[in-house]
Design a protein around this motif. Structure first.
Motif, short mmCIF file in Angstrom:
data_model
loop_
_atom_site.label_atom_id
_atom_site.label_comp_id
_atom_site.label_asym_id
_atom_site.label_seq_id
_atom_site.Cartn_x
_atom_site.Cartn_y
_atom_site.Cartn_z
N SER A 127 -8.63 1.35 -2.04
CA SER A 127 -7.47 0.59 -1.57
C SER A 127 -7.91 -0.81 -1.14
O SER A 127 -9.09 -1.05 -0.87
N LEU A 128 -6.95 -1.70 -1.11
CA LEU A 128 -7.15 -3.08 -0.66
C LEU A 128 -6.00 -3.46 0.25
O LEU A 128 -4.88 -2.95 0.08
N PRO A 129 -6.23 -4.38 1.18
CA PRO A 129 -5.09 -4.91 1.93
C PRO A 129 -4.23 -5.75 0.98
O PRO A 129 -4.69 -6.76 0.46
N ILE A 130 -3.03 -5.28 0.68
CA ILE A 130 -2.13 -5.96 -0.26
C ILE A 130 -1.16 -6.83 0.53
O ILE A 130 -0.59 -6.40 1.52
N GLU A 131 -0.99 -8.07 0.04
CA GLU A 131 -0.03 -8.98 0.67
C GLU A 131 1.16 -9.18 -0.27
O GLU A 131 1.07 -8.90 -1.46
N THR A 132 2.26 -9.68 0.25
CA THR A 132 3.49 -9.79 -0.54
C THR A 132 3.31 -10.66 -1.78
O THR A 132 3.95 -10.42 -2.80
#
Length: 187
Positions: A166-171
């Motif tokens: 997983s990765l920190p996903i941004e808008t």
């Protein structure tokens, strides 16, 4: 718990730095061979990519193959002040110069700028990827700003070590359409 992007980037780059030169070349070659078999490569007239640096997948043979097949090759040049980039059509490596961060980029006086609609296929660099195609790059955000205006096909070539759960996903993050690893197609 999500690790932050900087930690993930450092961890993946460290792991990649342990690849032997032999493994690096062999796996880069396997990915390039897989790429040439894909319909999106075969149908593309204009291909965007970068001049890679270890431990990124070696793109020099891919550029040579594109030229051999009569395809147009466009490379990015970053504009640090605006954090944007433009792609330029090049016909030979003498049209490049070393710029910021030791990147090899087109000389604007010797290359022709292209619009996002000129490009059929973009080979997007990155450091870490999820199976869904989300990525983190080297931290400049240049592709994050460019990709919303690009409507062609995106593909990333990555070593197995670059896959993370997983990765920190941004808008503003956009998933890459296709992922290739040494064993073939992931997505």
């Amino acid at each position: 718990m999500n690790r932050d992007k900087r930690e993930i980037r450092q961890s993946v780059l460290h792991t990649l730095s342990l690849l032997t030169q032999t493994d690096y070349q062999m796996q880069s070659s396997q990915m390039a061979s897989s790429l040439y078999k894909e319909a999106y490569w075969q149908e593309a007239h204009c291909i965007a990519l970068t001049i890679s640096r270890f431990p990124e997948v070696d793109t020099i043979p891919i550029i040579h193959e594109a030229w051999k097949q009569g395809k147009q090759v466009v490379l990015p040049r970053i504009k640090q002040e605006s954090k944007q980039m433009d792609f330029y059509l090049i016909h030979h490596f003498s049209q490049l110069e070393e710029t910021v961060f030791g990147l090899k980029e087109p000389k604007p006086s010797e290359a022709t700028i292209q619009t996002p609609t000129d490009i059929d296929l973009m080979i997007v660099p990155g450091v870490a990827y999820t199976m869904e195609g989300y990525r983190i790059g080297f931290g400049g955000g240049y592709y994050d700003r460019y990709l919303p205006s690009f409507h062609g096909t995106t593909v990333s070539l990555l070593f197995q070590e670059q896959l993370v759960s997983s990765l920190p996903i941004e808008t503003h993050d956009q998933a890459i359409s296709h992922l290739l690893v040494p064993g073939g197609v992931l997505k």
